[in-house]
Write a protein that holds these residues in place. Structure first.
Motif, PDB file in Angstrom:
ATOM      1  N   ALA A  86       0.810  -1.217   0.000  1.00  9.99           N
ATOM      2  CA  ALA A  86       0.000   0.000   0.000  1.00  9.99           C
ATOM      3  C   ALA A  86       0.844   1.269   0.000  1.00  9.99           C
ATOM      4  O   ALA A  86       0.339   2.352  -0.335  1.00  9.99           O
ATOM      5  CB  ALA A  86      -0.932  -0.005   1.213  1.00  9.99           C
ATOM      6  N   ASP A  87       2.119   1.166   0.376  1.00 12.82           N
ATOM      7  CA  ASP A  87       3.011   2.334   0.400  1.00 12.82           C
ATOM      8  C   ASP A  87       3.896   2.422  -0.832  1.00 12.82           C
ATOM      9  O   ASP A  87       4.879   3.171  -0.831  1.00 12.82           O
ATOM     10  CB  ASP A  87       3.879   2.286   1.657  1.00 12.82           C
ATOM     11  CG  ASP A  87       3.049   2.384   2.934  1.00 12.82           C
ATOM     12  OD1 ASP A  87       2.084   3.161   2.947  1.00 12.82           O
ATOM     13  OD2 ASP A  87       3.373   1.665   3.891  1.00 12.82           O
ATOM     14  N   PHE A  88       3.588   1.636  -1.859  1.00  5.65           N
ATOM     15  CA  PHE A  88       4.352   1.593  -3.114  1.00  5.65           C
ATOM     16  C   PHE A  88       5.747   0.989  -2.937  1.00  5.65           C
ATOM     17  O   PHE A  88       6.614   1.171  -3.785  1.00  5.65           O
ATOM     18  CB  PHE A  88       4.461   2.972  -3.765  1.00  5.65           C
ATOM     19  CG  PHE A  88       3.162   3.492  -4.312  1.00  5.65           C
ATOM     20  CD1 PHE A  88       2.610   2.968  -5.474  1.00  5.65           C
ATOM     21  CD2 PHE A  88       2.466   4.495  -3.644  1.00  5.65           C
ATOM     22  CE1 PHE A  88       1.402   3.437  -5.971  1.00  5.65           C
ATOM     23  CE2 PHE A  88       1.258   4.965  -4.144  1.00  5.65           C
ATOM     24  CZ  PHE A  88       0.723   4.434  -5.305  1.00  5.65           C
ATOM     25  N   SER A  89       5.961   0.270  -1.851  1.00 10.96           N
ATOM     26  CA  SER A  89       7.218  -0.484  -1.725  1.00 10.96           C
ATOM     27  C   SER A  89       7.084  -1.752  -2.575  1.00 10.96           C
ATOM     28  O   SER A  89       6.089  -2.478  -2.451  1.00 10.96           O
ATOM     29  CB  SER A  89       7.478  -0.864  -0.268  1.00 10.96           C
ATOM     30  OG  SER A  89       7.705   0.306   0.502  1.00 10.96           O
ATOM     31  N   PRO A  90       8.062  -2.037  -3.420  1.00 13.77           N
ATOM     32  CA  PRO A  90       7.903  -3.155  -4.369  1.00 13.77           C
ATOM     33  C   PRO A  90       7.914  -4.520  -3.688  1.00 13.77           C
ATOM     34  O   PRO A  90       8.750  -4.803  -2.833  1.00 13.77           O
ATOM     35  CB  PRO A  90       9.093  -2.990  -5.311  1.00 13.77           C
ATOM     36  CG  PRO A  90      10.100  -2.212  -4.539  1.00 13.77           C
ATOM     37  CD  PRO A  90       9.327  -1.309  -3.630  1.00 13.77           C
ATOM     38  N   VAL A  91       6.982  -5.357  -4.101  1.00 17.50           N
ATOM     39  CA  VAL A  91       6.922  -6.760  -3.677  1.00 17.50           C
ATOM     40  C   VAL A  91       7.569  -7.650  -4.735  1.00 17.50           C
ATOM     41  O   VAL A  91       8.079  -8.722  -4.431  1.00 17.50           O
ATOM     42  CB  VAL A  91       5.457  -7.177  -3.434  1.00 17.50           C
ATOM     43  CG1 VAL A  91       5.332  -8.660  -3.114  1.00 17.50           C
ATOM     44  CG2 VAL A  91       4.843  -6.329  -2.323  1.00 17.50           C
ATOM     45  N   THR A  92       7.528  -7.190  -5.991  1.00 17.96           N
ATOM     46  CA  THR A  92       8.171  -7.900  -7.094  1.00 17.96           C
ATOM     47  C   THR A  92       9.187  -6.982  -7.759  1.00 17.96           C
ATOM     48  O   THR A  92       9.167  -5.767  -7.540  1.00 17.96           O
ATOM     49  CB  THR A  92       7.139  -8.317  -8.169  1.00 17.96           C
ATOM     50  OG1 THR A  92       6.654  -7.123  -8.829  1.00 17.96           O
ATOM     51  CG2 THR A  92       5.993  -9.092  -7.564  1.00 17.96           C
ATOM     52  N   PRO A  93      10.060  -7.522  -8.583  1.00 16.81           N
ATOM     53  CA  PRO A  93      10.849  -6.668  -9.472  1.00 16.81           C
ATOM     54  C   PRO A  93       9.916  -6.021 -10.509  1.00 16.81           C
ATOM     55  O   PRO A  93       8.719  -6.313 -10.560  1.00 16.81           O
ATOM     56  CB  PRO A  93      11.828  -7.645 -10.141  1.00 16.81           C
ATOM     57  CG  PRO A  93      11.703  -8.930  -9.401  1.00 16.81           C
ATOM     58  CD  PRO A  93      10.353  -8.954  -8.781  1.00 16.81           C
ATOM     59  N   TYR A  94      10.481  -5.145 -11.334  1.00 22.53           N
ATOM     60  CA  TYR A  94       9.757  -4.732 -12.536  1.00 22.53           C
ATOM     61  C   TYR A  94       9.817  -5.899 -13.496  1.00 22.53           C
ATOM     62  O   TYR A  94      10.893  -6.386 -13.849  1.00 22.53           O
ATOM     63  CB  TYR A  94      10.384  -3.487 -13.169  1.00 22.53           C
ATOM     64  CG  TYR A  94       9.895  -3.251 -14.582  1.00 22.53           C
ATOM     65  CD1 TYR A  94       8.543  -3.080 -14.841  1.00 22.53           C
ATOM     66  CD2 TYR A  94      10.775  -3.265 -15.672  1.00 22.53           C
ATOM     67  CE1 TYR A  94       8.070  -2.911 -16.129  1.00 22.53           C
ATOM     68  CE2 TYR A  94      10.313  -3.079 -16.961  1.00 22.53           C
ATOM     69  CZ  TYR A  94       8.965  -2.904 -17.184  1.00 22.53           C
ATOM     70  OH  TYR A  94       8.491  -2.742 -18.470  1.00 22.53           O
ATOM     71  N   ILE A  95       8.658  -6.378 -13.908  1.00 19.57           N
ATOM     72  CA  ILE A  95       8.556  -7.520 -14.819  1.00 19.57           C
ATOM     73  C   ILE A  95       8.223  -6.970 -16.202  1.00 19.57           C
ATOM     74  O   ILE A  95       7.139  -6.435 -16.432  1.00 19.57           O
ATOM     75  CB  ILE A  95       7.517  -8.527 -14.302  1.00 19.57           C
ATOM     76  CG1 ILE A  95       7.996  -9.072 -12.945  1.00 19.57           C
ATOM     77  CG2 ILE A  95       7.326  -9.665 -15.302  1.00 19.57           C
ATOM     78  CD1 ILE A  95       6.959  -9.847 -12.177  1.00 19.57           C
TER      79      ILE A  95
END
Length: 453
Positions: A86-95
Motif C-alpha cells: 500500500a506504500d508503493f514499496s515493491p513486492v516484485t521486481p519490474y517484470i
C-alpha cells in the motif's frame, strides 16, 4: 513554462526539459536502462528499487539544473508491471514486456498461457483491444500466482510509470494507454475488466484509477518546492503524437528496440491487430512484434564478429556506418526474426557471389515486406508514412527500403521520439491547447511556417 519529460524505454532512460513557450526540447539526458537481474530462463526482471533510484536521481539532477520546471511528465515502455504494497514499496521486481513466464509449463505439460486461455474462453478479450498473448501483464502475473511465487491479496498492481509516480508522491493511477497493454482493461469503458481479473484469480489485488487525459495526479516535493505529476503515457502513443500522425491518413512506423506499426482512428474496431486507447477519445490500431533494432543489433554483431575474425579487431562504429548507408537490391531472402541462432528466421540465396552489402539489403527488404503485410492488416487507404523510433530515425537506408515496400512517401522530420509527444501533452496540461489533437495541429502549422522561412 517548462516541464520535465522522462522516457523509460527498454534500452535507455531519458530526460529532457520541455519548454512550451519556446516550443523546444532541451537539456536532453540519456543513460542505459537498468539491466535485468539473474533469474529463471525466459524471465526478464529488473530490480524495482534500483530502477526507481535511477529515475529519481535523474529527476533531482534535472530539477537542480532547471528549478523553474513546473511539472513532470512520463512516457514508458508498455506491458510490464510492478506489484507493491500500500506504500508503493515493491513486492516484485519490474517484470518487463520481454518476460516469458506465461510460456512456462505446468505439471501437465500445458503452458500457463494455454491454461489461462481455457479459463477465459474464446470471446473474453473482445473489449480489451488486445489478443491473449505471452507478454501481457495479466499472463505473466497469472503464471507466477499459479506457481505459488506471489500472493496478490491486498497488493497494488502498477504499470511501470504508475510505480514511479506512486514513489514520487502521486495517487495510485495508470493512464489508459498503459492500462490497455496489461490485457485487463475494457477499452470501450476505459475501466478494468472485472470478469477477466476474476477468471485470472487476481481479484484480491488493488488496481489503479484509470486516467484518460493529462490532468495532474499528484505532486513531487523536492527542496521545499512542489512539482505537478502527470499520468504515465504509453511510449508508442507518445511517439505517434510526436510525429504529428494525422488520424485516418497516416501510417506510423515505429522502429526502436522493437518494431510497431499503427494508425489513428476515431472509432474502436476489431481486426487482425490491436486497438489501443489514444487521445481525445480516439484509438490507435497497431501491430507489435515487428522487426526492430534488436534484430539489427544481432546482424551488426554478426558482421562485427566477421570483421574481428578476419582483421583481428571489430570497429562497430564502422559497421553501423556501413549498415545505415546500405542501399540497393539483393538476391538474398532474409527474414530477421530468429536469424543467427534463434527460431523462425532464415536466409535464402547465399552462394559464392553474396556480399555483406547484399546481406544487409536483403534484411532491409525483408523488413519492408513485413511492414507492408502489417499495413495491409491494418486496413484502409493511407497517404503517408511517418517514422518514429531511434532505429528508424538514424537509418535512412532502412527508411527508404521500408517506405518503398509500402509504396508511399514518408516523412523524416527528425522528430519522432517520445519527448516531442510529451511536449504536446504539456501544452494541453498548461492550457495552451484545448485538446491533444489541437496541440498537434498547432505544432504542424508552426513547422510549416518554419519550413516556409
Amino acid at each position: 513554462m517548462k516541464y520535465l519529460g522522462i522516457d523509460l524505454g527498454s534500452s535507455f532512460t531519458k530526460g529532457a526539459v520541455l519548454d512550451t513557450g519556446a516550443w523546444a526540447v532541451t537539456n536532453r539526458r540519456k543513460m542505459s536502462a537498468p539491466s535485468p537481474a539473474a533469474c529463471l530462463p525466459g524471465r526478464y526482471e529488473v530490480d524495482a528499487e534500483a530502477y526507481f533510484a535511477q529515475v529519481e536521481n535523474l529527476v533531482r539532477g534535472m530539477l537542480d539544473e532547471t528549478p523553474e520546471i513546473q511539472g513532470i511528465l512520463f512516457s514508458t515502455q508498455m506491458h510490464g508491471f510492478v506489484i507493491t504494497d500500500a506504500d508503493f514499496s515493491p513486492v516484485t521486481p519490474y517484470i518487463s514486456w520481454q518476460d516469458r513466464a506465461s510460456m512456462e509449463r505446468d505439471s501437465h505439460g500445458e503452458t500457463y498461457l494455454q491454461r489461462l486461455a481455457e479459463r477465459l474462453g474464446p470471446d473474453a478479450m473482445d473489449h480489451t483491444g488486445v489478443p491473449l498473448k505471452q507478454n501481457l501483464s495479466m499472463c505473466n502475473l497469472f503464471s507466477r500466482v499459479q506457481q505459488g511465487q506471489l500472493a496478490v491479496d491486498g497488493k497494488r498492481f502498477n504499470s511501470l510509470g504508475g510505480y514511479m509516480l506512486g514513489r514520487l508522491g502521486a495517487a495510485h493511477v495508470c493512464h489508459s494507454t498503459n492500462a490497455a497493454p496489461t490485457g485487463m482493461l475494457d477499452v470501450l469503458r476505459q475501466d478494468w475488466n472485472v470478469s477477466l481479473i476474476d477468471h485470472a484469480e487476481l481479484a484480491g489485488m488493488r488496481f489503479p484509477s484509470v486516467l484518460t487525459g493529462v490532468e495532474a495526479c499528484g505532486t513531487y516535493l523536492y527542496r521545499g518546492k512542489q512539482y505537478a505529476l502527470y499520468p504515465d503515457i504509453g511510449d508508442h502513443q507518445a511517439c505517434v503524437l510526436a510525429n504529428h500522425t494525422r488520424p485516418g491518413s497516416d501510417i506510423n512506423v515505429n522502429i526502436g528496440t522493437a518494431g510497431l506499426i499503427g494508425r489513428v482512428d476515431v472509432e474502436f474496431s476489431r481486426g487482425d491487430y490491436e486497438t489501443r486507447p489514444y487521445f481525445d477519445g480516439m484509438y490507435l490500431r497497431s501491430i507489435s512484434g515487428m522487426p526492430g533494432g534488436r534484430h539489427l543489433d544481432v546482424l551488426a554483431g554478426f558482421l562485427g564478429k566477421c570483421m574481428e575474425e578476419m582483421a583481428g579487431a571489430a570497429d562497430m562504429d564502422a559497421v553501423w556506418r556501413f549498415m545505415t548507408n546500405c542501399d540497393g537490391e539483393s538476391h538474398l531472402r532474409v527474414e530477421l526474426t530468429g536469424c543467427f541462432g534463434g527460431e523462425g528466421g532464415r536466409i535464402e540465396g547465399i552462394d559464392s557471389a553474396w556480399t555483406p552489402r547484399e546481406l544487409v539489403c536483403g534484411a532491409y527488404a525483408g523488413m519492408g515486406k513485413a511492414y507492408r503485410q502489417a499495413m495491409n492488416r491494418l486496413g484502409g487507404a493511407a497517404e503517408r508514412i511517418v517514422f518514429s523510433g531511434g532505429c528508424a530515425q538514424r537509418n535512412a537506408a532502412l527508411r527508404g527500403r521500408v517506405a518503398g515496400a509500402m509504396g508511399m512517401p514518408y516523412e523524416a522530420s527528425g522528430q519522432g521520439d517520445a519527448m516531442e509527444g510529451l511536449m504536446l501533452l504539456a501544452m494541453v496540461a498548461e492550457g495552451r491547447a484545448e485538446s491533444v489533437d489541437q496541440a498537434r495541429r498547432l505544432a504542424e502549422r508552426r513547422k510549416e511556417g518554419e519550413n516556409a522561412r
